[in-house]
Design a protein around this motif. Structure first.
Motif, PDB file in Angstrom:
ATOM      1  N   VAL A  21       0.817  -1.215   0.000  1.00  0.00           N
ATOM      2  CA  VAL A  21       0.000   0.000   0.000  1.00  0.00           C
ATOM      3  C   VAL A  21       0.850   1.263   0.000  1.00  0.00           C
ATOM      4  CG1 VAL A  21      -1.911  -1.112   1.182  1.00  0.00           C
ATOM      5  CG2 VAL A  21      -0.171   0.039   2.531  1.00  0.00           C
ATOM      6  N   ASP A 271     -11.030  -8.811  -5.871  1.00  0.00           N
ATOM      7  CA  ASP A 271     -10.375  -8.588  -4.574  1.00  0.00           C
ATOM      8  C   ASP A 271     -10.145  -9.883  -3.792  1.00  0.00           C
ATOM      9  OD1 ASP A 271      -9.815  -5.927  -4.724  1.00  0.00           O
ATOM     10  OD2 ASP A 271     -11.565  -5.252  -3.589  1.00  0.00           O
ATOM     11  N   THR A 279      -4.453  -0.516  -1.295  1.00  0.00           N
ATOM     12  CA  THR A 279      -5.002   0.468  -2.230  1.00  0.00           C
ATOM     13  C   THR A 279      -4.430   0.279  -3.630  1.00  0.00           C
ATOM     14  OG1 THR A 279      -3.265   2.014  -1.584  1.00  0.00           O
ATOM     15  CG2 THR A 279      -5.380   2.217  -0.447  1.00  0.00           C
ATOM     16  N   THR A 280      -3.805  -0.876  -3.859  1.00  0.00           N
ATOM     17  CA  THR A 280      -3.196  -1.092  -5.180  1.00  0.00           C
ATOM     18  C   THR A 280      -4.250  -1.210  -6.271  1.00  0.00           C
ATOM     19  OG1 THR A 280      -3.116  -3.504  -4.866  1.00  0.00           O
ATOM     20  CG2 THR A 280      -1.149  -2.232  -4.211  1.00  0.00           C
ATOM     21  N   ASN A 281      -5.507  -1.518  -5.877  1.00  0.00           N
ATOM     22  CA  ASN A 281      -6.566  -1.592  -6.895  1.00  0.00           C
ATOM     23  C   ASN A 281      -6.768  -0.233  -7.554  1.00  0.00           C
ATOM     24  OD1 ASN A 281      -7.631  -0.539  -4.531  1.00  0.00           O
ATOM     25  ND2 ASN A 281      -9.476  -1.809  -4.535  1.00  0.00           N
ATOM     26  N   GLU A 282      -6.859   0.809  -6.720  1.00  0.00           N
ATOM     27  CA  GLU A 282      -7.047   2.159  -7.268  1.00  0.00           C
ATOM     28  C   GLU A 282      -5.838   2.583  -8.107  1.00  0.00           C
ATOM     29  OE1 GLU A 282      -8.276   5.218  -4.527  1.00  0.00           O
ATOM     30  OE2 GLU A 282      -7.469   6.791  -5.827  1.00  0.00           O
ATOM     31  N   ARG A 283      -4.668   2.293  -7.589  1.00  0.00           N
ATOM     32  CA  ARG A 283      -3.448   2.651  -8.329  1.00  0.00           C
ATOM     33  C   ARG A 283      -3.455   2.007  -9.718  1.00  0.00           C
ATOM     34  NH1 ARG A 283       1.981   0.372  -5.838  1.00  0.00           N
ATOM     35  NH2 ARG A 283       1.126  -1.558  -6.706  1.00  0.00           N
TER      36      ARG A 283
END
Ligand SMILES: [Zn+2]
Length: 293
Positions: A21, A271, A279-283
């Motif tokens: 993260v 997920d 928060t790597t999904n948003e990145r």
């Protein structure tokens, strides 16, 4: 297994969770006081070390030691001590899977000890041009594949163009049937295209194709971060990227903004199959938007 303690493993798990993260991992910052190095044996002469940052490959034996990645500079003494527990032969070579400080930060310390540090041309150029260039830059660079014949092993360093960064290299140990990928494949968190370091979506996908194509059913794939996996896991990872890529493209075509696409929750469906997503999904969605716009 050698020199592994439960405490060390806990530290590693916590640290890797933070890395998933934290965007700060590229530099040399942070407090390393509590980091311990754990050693895991993969084959007769092949080991990997975990501490903080990318996993380090160690090929050790009578011909000396080859290291793949060097982690952060403040950890060099502990890393060398862990290698000394494996072998007292000289550390002859260190190469990097890519430029980020959690993979290359120890280079200058090792070079000062007489280790020959070798990297892609692009990686050396990136280190030389960085805000704080290391005291010593890699002495040997390469543009194509390089093969090491050491300790009964054949280790092939294979450049992967513009993937996680513009200077990625994966390393395949033929005898052990182990493939180290660096960060263009990670078995935890969503993919990370370091566009600011010259990485690209197209190159990442091509690189994953190389991993799958170079691997047999029993090949152990050791990512830059995360547990060892097999080629099926890499296939699933690539498939996920392709699905998300298609979904982001569709929404861009509909005129949605980056923030609207992030808010659409496209990664929710994945997920449960991504370890330590943080928060790597948003990145990753933002990186896809940038790459596909
Ligand atoms: Zn990286």
């Amino acid at each position: 297994m050698k020199a592994t303690s439960n405490r060390g493993l806990c530290v590693v798990v916590v640290v890797i969770g933070l890395l998933a993260v934290s965007p700060v991992v590229y530099g040399q910052g942070g407090n390393f006081d509590n980091v311990t190095i754990t050693t895991t044996q993969l084959d007769d002469n092949l080991y990997y070390l975990q501490g903080q940052g990318g996993q380090i490959g160690v090929l050790a034996g009578p011909d000396g030691v080859l290291m793949v990645d060097t982690q952060f500079a403040p950890l060099t003494d502990r890393i060398v001590a862990a290698i000394r527990d494996i072998s007292t032969e000289p550390i002859r070579f260190a190469l990097n899977t890519h430029e980020h400080g959690d993979h290359s930060g120890g280079n200058a310390n090792l070079a000062a000890m007489g280790v020959t540090v070798m990297t892609r041309d692009e990686l050396r150029a990136a280190l030389a041009g960085s805000a704080n260039p290391p005291a010593r830059l890699p002495m040997v660079t390469f543009g194509g594949p390089v093969t090491f014949h050491m300790n009964g092993e054949i280790a092939r360093a294979i450049p992967i163009a513009v993937a996680h960064t513009n200077g990625d290299t994966m390393v395949y140990f033929e005898h052990a049937d182990v493939l180290m990928t660096g960060d263009f494949y990670r078995s935890e968190g969503y993919p990370n295209i370091a566009i600011q370091n010259g990485g690209s979506l197209k190159g990442m996908l091509a690189g994953l194709g190389r991993v799958i194509g170079n691997s047999g059913p029993n090949t152990r794939i050791l990512p830059g971060h995360g547990p060892i996996v097999d080629r099926d896991a890499v296939r699933a990872h690539r498939d996920m990227m392709l699905v998300l890529m298609g979904q982001v493209q569709e929404r861009l075509d509909q005129g949605m903004t980056e923030d609207q696409i992030v808010a659409a929750g496209l990664t929710n469906a994945f997920d449960s199959q991504v370890a330590n997503p943080g928060t790597t999904n948003e990145r990753f969605i933002r990186q896809l938007v940038q790459e596909l716009s």
